[in-house]
Design a protein around this motif. Structure first.
Motif, short mmCIF file in Angstrom:
data_model
loop_
_atom_site.label_atom_id
_atom_site.label_comp_id
_atom_site.label_asym_id
_atom_site.label_seq_id
_atom_site.Cartn_x
_atom_site.Cartn_y
_atom_site.Cartn_z
N VAL A 144 0.96 -1.12 -0.05
CA VAL A 144 -0.11 0.06 0.08
C VAL A 144 0.91 1.17 0.04
O VAL A 144 0.46 2.27 -0.88
CB VAL A 144 -0.87 0.03 1.24
N GLU A 145 1.98 1.22 0.81
CA GLU A 145 2.80 2.53 1.06
C GLU A 145 3.60 2.68 -0.42
O GLU A 145 3.66 3.83 -0.94
CB GLU A 145 3.84 2.13 2.06
N GLU A 146 3.99 1.43 -1.05
CA GLU A 146 4.65 1.66 -2.37
C GLU A 146 4.01 2.18 -3.31
O GLU A 146 4.55 2.77 -4.37
CB GLU A 146 5.53 0.13 -2.63
N THR A 147 2.57 2.25 -3.31
CA THR A 147 1.96 2.75 -4.59
C THR A 147 2.29 4.04 -4.61
O THR A 147 1.97 4.54 -5.74
CB THR A 147 0.16 2.43 -4.43
N GLU A 148 2.44 4.90 -3.59
CA GLU A 148 2.83 6.32 -3.79
C GLU A 148 4.32 6.53 -4.37
O GLU A 148 4.25 7.91 -4.86
CB GLU A 148 3.08 6.66 -2.10
N PHE A 149 4.94 5.47 -4.72
CA PHE A 149 6.25 5.75 -5.51
C PHE A 149 6.08 5.45 -7.02
O PHE A 149 6.95 5.84 -7.64
CB PHE A 149 7.26 5.00 -4.79
N LEU A 150 5.01 5.00 -7.49
CA LEU A 150 4.77 4.65 -8.69
C LEU A 150 5.04 5.43 -9.72
O LEU A 150 5.43 5.52 -10.80
CB LEU A 150 3.37 3.88 -8.90
N LYS A 151 4.85 6.88 -9.56
CA LYS A 151 4.96 7.87 -10.29
C LYS A 151 6.33 8.24 -10.78
O LYS A 151 6.59 8.76 -11.57
CB LYS A 151 4.41 9.25 -9.50
N ASN A 152 7.15 7.62 -10.09
CA ASN A 152 8.53 7.64 -10.46
C ASN A 152 9.22 6.73 -11.32
O ASN A 152 10.19 6.83 -12.10
CB ASN A 152 9.57 7.37 -9.14
N TYR A 153 8.22 5.71 -11.80
CA TYR A 153 8.88 4.76 -12.72
C TYR A 153 8.27 5.22 -14.15
O TYR A 153 7.33 5.68 -14.51
CB TYR A 153 8.02 3.45 -12.35
N ASP A 154 9.21 4.45 -15.11
CA ASP A 154 8.86 4.74 -16.60
C ASP A 154 7.85 3.69 -17.23
O ASP A 154 7.33 4.14 -18.23
CB ASP A 154 10.48 4.67 -17.18
N TYR A 155 8.15 2.58 -16.73
CA TYR A 155 7.56 1.15 -17.52
C TYR A 155 6.82 0.49 -16.40
O TYR A 155 7.32 0.13 -15.41
CB TYR A 155 8.10 0.64 -18.33
N PHE A 156 5.60 -0.12 -16.76
CA PHE A 156 5.22 -1.24 -15.84
C PHE A 156 4.61 -2.22 -16.72
O PHE A 156 4.12 -2.11 -17.89
CB PHE A 156 3.68 -0.52 -15.33
N VAL A 157 5.33 -3.51 -16.20
CA VAL A 157 5.07 -4.93 -16.75
C VAL A 157 4.25 -5.58 -15.82
O VAL A 157 4.55 -5.82 -14.63
CB VAL A 157 6.29 -5.31 -17.15
N ILE A 158 3.06 -6.51 -16.14
CA ILE A 158 2.66 -7.38 -15.52
C ILE A 158 3.21 -8.72 -15.34
O ILE A 158 3.64 -9.12 -16.54
CB ILE A 158 0.92 -7.39 -15.77
N ASN A 159 3.34 -9.14 -14.27
CA ASN A 159 3.95 -10.50 -14.24
C ASN A 159 2.79 -11.57 -14.17
O ASN A 159 2.64 -12.20 -13.12
CB ASN A 159 4.98 -10.64 -13.00
N ASP A 160 2.14 -12.13 -15.43
CA ASP A 160 1.27 -12.92 -15.34
C ASP A 160 2.00 -14.39 -15.58
O ASP A 160 1.88 -15.43 -15.12
CB ASP A 160 0.28 -12.74 -16.65
N LEU A 161 3.25 -14.48 -16.04
CA LEU A 161 3.93 -15.55 -16.34
C LEU A 161 5.56 -14.86 -16.34
O LEU A 161 5.91 -13.91 -17.25
CB LEU A 161 3.68 -16.13 -17.74
N VAL A 162 6.26 -15.58 -15.79
CA VAL A 162 7.84 -14.90 -15.66
C VAL A 162 8.48 -14.77 -17.05
O VAL A 162 9.17 -14.07 -17.34
CB VAL A 162 8.70 -16.00 -14.67
N GLU A 163 8.45 -15.91 -17.71
CA GLU A 163 8.88 -15.89 -19.17
C GLU A 163 8.29 -14.42 -20.05
O GLU A 163 9.18 -13.72 -20.63
CB GLU A 163 8.57 -17.27 -20.11
N ASN A 164 7.13 -14.28 -19.78
CA ASN A 164 6.80 -13.17 -20.57
C ASN A 164 7.04 -11.84 -20.06
O ASN A 164 7.33 -10.83 -20.55
CB ASN A 164 5.01 -13.13 -20.27
N CYS A 165 7.21 -11.89 -18.57
CA CYS A 165 7.54 -10.53 -18.00
C CYS A 165 8.93 -10.24 -18.23
O CYS A 165 9.30 -9.25 -18.62
CB CYS A 165 7.60 -10.82 -16.47
N MET A 166 9.85 -11.31 -18.44
CA MET A 166 11.34 -11.20 -18.83
C MET A 166 11.34 -10.59 -20.11
O MET A 166 12.25 -9.64 -20.36
CB MET A 166 11.95 -12.55 -18.59
N VAL A 167 10.78 -11.41 -21.14
CA VAL A 167 10.76 -10.93 -22.48
C VAL A 167 10.44 -9.46 -22.70
O VAL A 167 11.03 -8.56 -23.42
CB VAL A 167 9.89 -11.63 -23.29
#
Length: 208
Positions: free
Chosen positions: A152-175
């Motif tokens: 919950v606390e970390e959601t406040e830092f999301l504005k600092n990030y350039d990209y967001f990737v969903i980890n549905d499957l590790v292989e996909n996330c990595m690629v």
């Protein structure tokens, strides 16, 4: 030789960032995982220079004074930090260096190295994040609850990030993270997906 890129990867506890980073380093020679310095004692099987640079508190504090660290933090009485020299040497060799660090550290790195690429790994849903934490079977319910509140606390830092990737499957996330670095049309989380996940994570604060 073209200089490598500094890749900062963060994510909520239980999202699978450690597994993703490990797979990236194993699959692609071009990625190197930054080795952190720490004042904590080595655990069984840990090797100096491979898992961590194990130093004394005095040595670490001297590294701070000498500005040898990109970022550092103190957790439960021990220091953890990213030595600049290791990162710089690998970037000069053309390697992409991965920093798997917390949100506060990522914020510091972005200020010091504006060209750094900041990626935040998201779970498919808040419920899936909770399920993964429980599925570890390694922590007491109160510890899991602390990790959820930390998310919950970390959601406040999301504005600092350039990209967001969903980890549905590790292989996909990595690629997809690799495609970000290679500018090769990665599949990224949409604003709607991010908003829904964040909204649901914030409900953990109310015990929902």
């Amino acid at each position: 030789m073209e200089r490598g890129k500094l890749l900062v990867i963060s994510g909520f506890s239980g999202v699978g960032k450690g597994t993703t980073v490990k797979m990236m380093v194993e699959q692609f020679e071009k990625y190197k995982l930054s080795v952190s310095a720490t004042t904590r004692n080595p655990r069984e099987g840990e090797v100096h220079g491979e898992h961590y640079f194990f130093v004394t508190k005095e040595q670490f504090e001297q590294m701070i004074v000498d500005k040898e660290l990109l970022e550092y933090a103190e957790f439960v009485g021990n220091y953890y930090g990213t030595p600049k020299s290791y990162v710089e040497e690998n970037l000069e060799k053309g390697n992409h260096v991965i920093l798997e660090i917390e949100c506060q550290g990522a914020e510091i790195v972005k200020k010091l190295v504006p060209e750094a690429v900041l990626v935040f790994i998201l779970p498919p849903s808040a419920e899936e994040l909770k399920r993964r934490l429980i599925g570890r079977n390694s922590e007491a319910p109160e510890v899991i609850q602390k990790r959820l509140l930390r998310a919950v606390e970390e959601t406040e830092f999301l504005k600092n990030y350039d990209y967001f990737v969903i980890n549905d499957l590790v292989e996909n996330c990595m690629v997809n993270i690799d495609k970000i670095i290679e500018n090769d049309q990665p599949l990224l989380a949409t604003e709607e997906q991010i908003e829904e996940i964040v909204t649901d994570i914030k409900k953990f604060e109310k015990g929902e």
